[in-house]
Write a protein that holds these residues in place. Sequence first.
Motif, short mmCIF file in Angstrom:
data_model
loop_
_atom_site.label_atom_id
_atom_site.label_comp_id
_atom_site.label_asym_id
_atom_site.label_seq_id
_atom_site.Cartn_x
_atom_site.Cartn_y
_atom_site.Cartn_z
N HIS A 93 31.56 33.08 1.57
CA HIS A 93 31.88 34.34 2.25
C HIS A 93 31.59 35.50 1.31
O HIS A 93 31.74 35.39 0.09
CB HIS A 93 33.35 34.38 2.68
N GLY A 117 35.07 37.72 7.05
CA GLY A 117 34.69 36.67 8.01
C GLY A 117 35.30 36.93 9.36
O GLY A 117 36.10 37.85 9.53
N VAL A 152 38.03 30.29 2.31
CA VAL A 152 36.98 29.28 2.05
C VAL A 152 37.56 27.91 1.74
O VAL A 152 36.92 26.90 2.04
CB VAL A 152 36.01 29.66 0.90
N ASP A 163 35.47 21.21 7.00
CA ASP A 163 34.12 20.65 7.08
C ASP A 163 34.04 19.27 6.42
O ASP A 163 33.34 18.39 6.93
CB ASP A 163 33.11 21.60 6.44
N SER A 222 43.37 30.55 8.99
CA SER A 222 42.58 29.31 8.89
C SER A 222 43.45 28.07 8.75
O SER A 222 42.97 26.95 8.96
CB SER A 222 41.60 29.41 7.72
N HIS A 256 38.33 26.32 4.98
CA HIS A 256 37.08 26.03 5.70
C HIS A 256 36.35 24.81 5.13
O HIS A 256 35.86 23.98 5.89
CB HIS A 256 36.15 27.26 5.67
N VAL A 257 36.28 24.68 3.80
CA VAL A 257 35.60 23.48 3.25
C VAL A 257 36.41 22.22 3.49
O VAL A 257 35.83 21.14 3.65
CB VAL A 257 35.24 23.60 1.74
N GLY A 260 32.03 19.31 2.23
CA GLY A 260 31.97 20.62 2.86
C GLY A 260 31.50 21.67 1.87
O GLY A 260 31.73 21.54 0.67
N TYR A 261 30.83 22.70 2.40
CA TYR A 261 30.38 23.82 1.57
C TYR A 261 30.53 25.09 2.38
O TYR A 261 30.26 25.10 3.59
CB TYR A 261 28.90 23.62 1.18
N ASP A 262 30.99 26.17 1.76
CA ASP A 262 31.19 27.44 2.48
C ASP A 262 31.00 28.61 1.53
O ASP A 262 31.28 28.50 0.33
CB ASP A 262 32.59 27.47 3.10
N ASN A 291 30.97 20.20 12.62
CA ASN A 291 31.54 21.09 11.60
C ASN A 291 32.45 22.15 12.21
O ASN A 291 32.63 22.20 13.43
CB ASN A 291 30.43 21.72 10.75
N HIS A 337 33.21 24.14 -2.53
CA HIS A 337 32.74 22.80 -2.20
C HIS A 337 33.96 21.90 -2.04
O HIS A 337 34.98 22.13 -2.68
CB HIS A 337 31.89 22.23 -3.34
#
Length: 158
Positions: free
Chosen positions: A12, A35, A41, A48, A75, A44-45, A8-10, A58, A151
């Motif tokens: 913000h 966001g 983040v 993902d 989140s 989020h990663v 995963g990659y994110d 995703n 990541h």
Amino acid sequence: MKIRVGQGYDVHRLEVGRPFWLGGIQIPCEFGPVGHSDADVVCHVLCDALLGAANMRNIGYHFSDKDPRWKGVDSKVLLAEVLRMVREAGYDISNVDVTVVLQEPKLNPHIPAMKTCLAGVMNIPEDDISIKATTSEHIGFVGRGEGIAAHCVALIYR
Ligand SMILES: [Zn+2]
């Protein structure tokens, strides 16, 4: 046994006056990520990477930023839902490894609390959660303090 890996990659944007949520906890800071959700983040990663490992698209596919249900959402709620979906598909989590790229503040003092929090949300041992922090040496959008990136790789099996 079937073993699968996902990544995963994110990114913000950072803005003054926003709460800084990261790895499920709030970090004391005069700025924070922007966001549709709380812009965490790390969560989020993790979503993902786990969804990618299970070949389930995703985070934006399941929790659209056009959907008012997810506006300002914690989140951790999204991450818990992703784990439910991945486990429902028959997978268990082996381990996850996250790298956060941020110029400042220093994150190392907060990493143990993030791991404890995420172990609870993900229902896996803290030992299976690695969180690392690095800067971008004052180069690029992260180096200029304009944003935060992360990541993640995740290993799952069934
Ligand atoms: Zn995000």
